[in-house]
Design a protein around this motif. Sequence first.
Motif, short mmCIF file in Angstrom:
data_model
loop_
_atom_site.label_atom_id
_atom_site.label_comp_id
_atom_site.label_asym_id
_atom_site.label_seq_id
_atom_site.Cartn_x
_atom_site.Cartn_y
_atom_site.Cartn_z
N LEU A 79 0.76 -1.10 -0.01
CA LEU A 79 0.10 -0.06 0.05
C LEU A 79 0.90 1.21 -0.02
N ALA A 80 0.24 2.29 -0.34
CA ALA A 80 0.99 3.41 -0.40
C ALA A 80 0.09 4.78 -0.20
N VAL A 81 0.55 5.80 0.45
CA VAL A 81 -0.31 6.96 0.80
C VAL A 81 -0.38 8.05 -0.35
N THR A 82 -0.04 7.42 -1.47
CA THR A 82 0.01 8.48 -2.67
C THR A 82 -1.28 8.58 -3.40
N GLY A 83 -2.13 7.68 -3.06
CA GLY A 83 -3.69 7.97 -3.65
C GLY A 83 -4.53 8.16 -2.70
N GLU A 84 -6.04 8.59 -3.47
CA GLU A 84 -6.87 8.56 -2.32
C GLU A 84 -7.84 7.36 -2.12
N GLU A 90 -10.37 -0.38 3.77
CA GLU A 90 -9.72 -1.26 4.63
C GLU A 90 -8.20 -0.86 4.18
N ALA A 91 -7.74 -0.32 3.45
CA ALA A 91 -6.45 0.09 2.89
C ALA A 91 -6.03 1.23 3.60
N SER A 98 -0.14 1.52 10.05
CA SER A 98 0.97 1.37 9.99
C SER A 98 1.74 2.63 10.35
N GLY A 99 1.44 3.74 10.01
CA GLY A 99 1.94 5.02 10.24
C GLY A 99 1.93 5.22 12.03
N LEU A 129 4.28 4.64 5.32
CA LEU A 129 3.19 4.80 4.45
C LEU A 129 3.46 4.65 3.05
N GLY A 130 4.27 3.81 2.81
CA GLY A 130 4.68 3.23 1.48
C GLY A 130 5.21 4.23 0.43
N LEU A 131 6.01 5.39 0.91
CA LEU A 131 6.49 6.29 0.10
C LEU A 131 8.00 5.73 -0.24
#
Length: 166
Positions: A79-84, A90-91, A98-99, A129-131
């Motif tokens: 997962l990554a926090v780059t999208g909405e 759940e994501a 995670s953060g 956060l998956g960056l």
Amino acid sequence: MKSQTRRILRISLDAAMHVALLGSIVWMTGHPFIFPSLGPTAFALALHPHEHTAWPVIGGHFWGIVSGLTVYTCVASGLAVTGEYAPFSEAGLWLALSGSLSVALTAIAMLATRSAHAPACATTLIISLGLLPTLTEGAIILMSVTLLYGVHTAFFAWFERTRFVT
């Protein structure tokens, strides 16, 4: 007034030089040697050059990397926090968890090892956060922080020798 102007120039130039060196490495290699938590670290080192030793700076980021990689792998891998994300998805929940867990784990590790460095909590978020969530990227972050600290030490020593520091 002259003393204050010299201090402002020294701090600004010091922080800029830190980031510029690492920016040149980004440009030459294409790897992420600059990331958001590097700015606060560069500024903290430049602002209070005598107050930071290698262990809290490098050690703090080390714990941020280890904690971020551990929690991301266990909780939010892929997962990554780059999208909405949709509300209550759940994501989104896994990323939030995670953060949160990575900051808690980083704080515990830094406090237990006397390596507290606040910008390291941003490093752990960047990873968890998956960056920059890979082991290779974690190693690059650690190399970058180590280089930053080394440049800080050398640059400040030069400033002291030239009597530019006030």
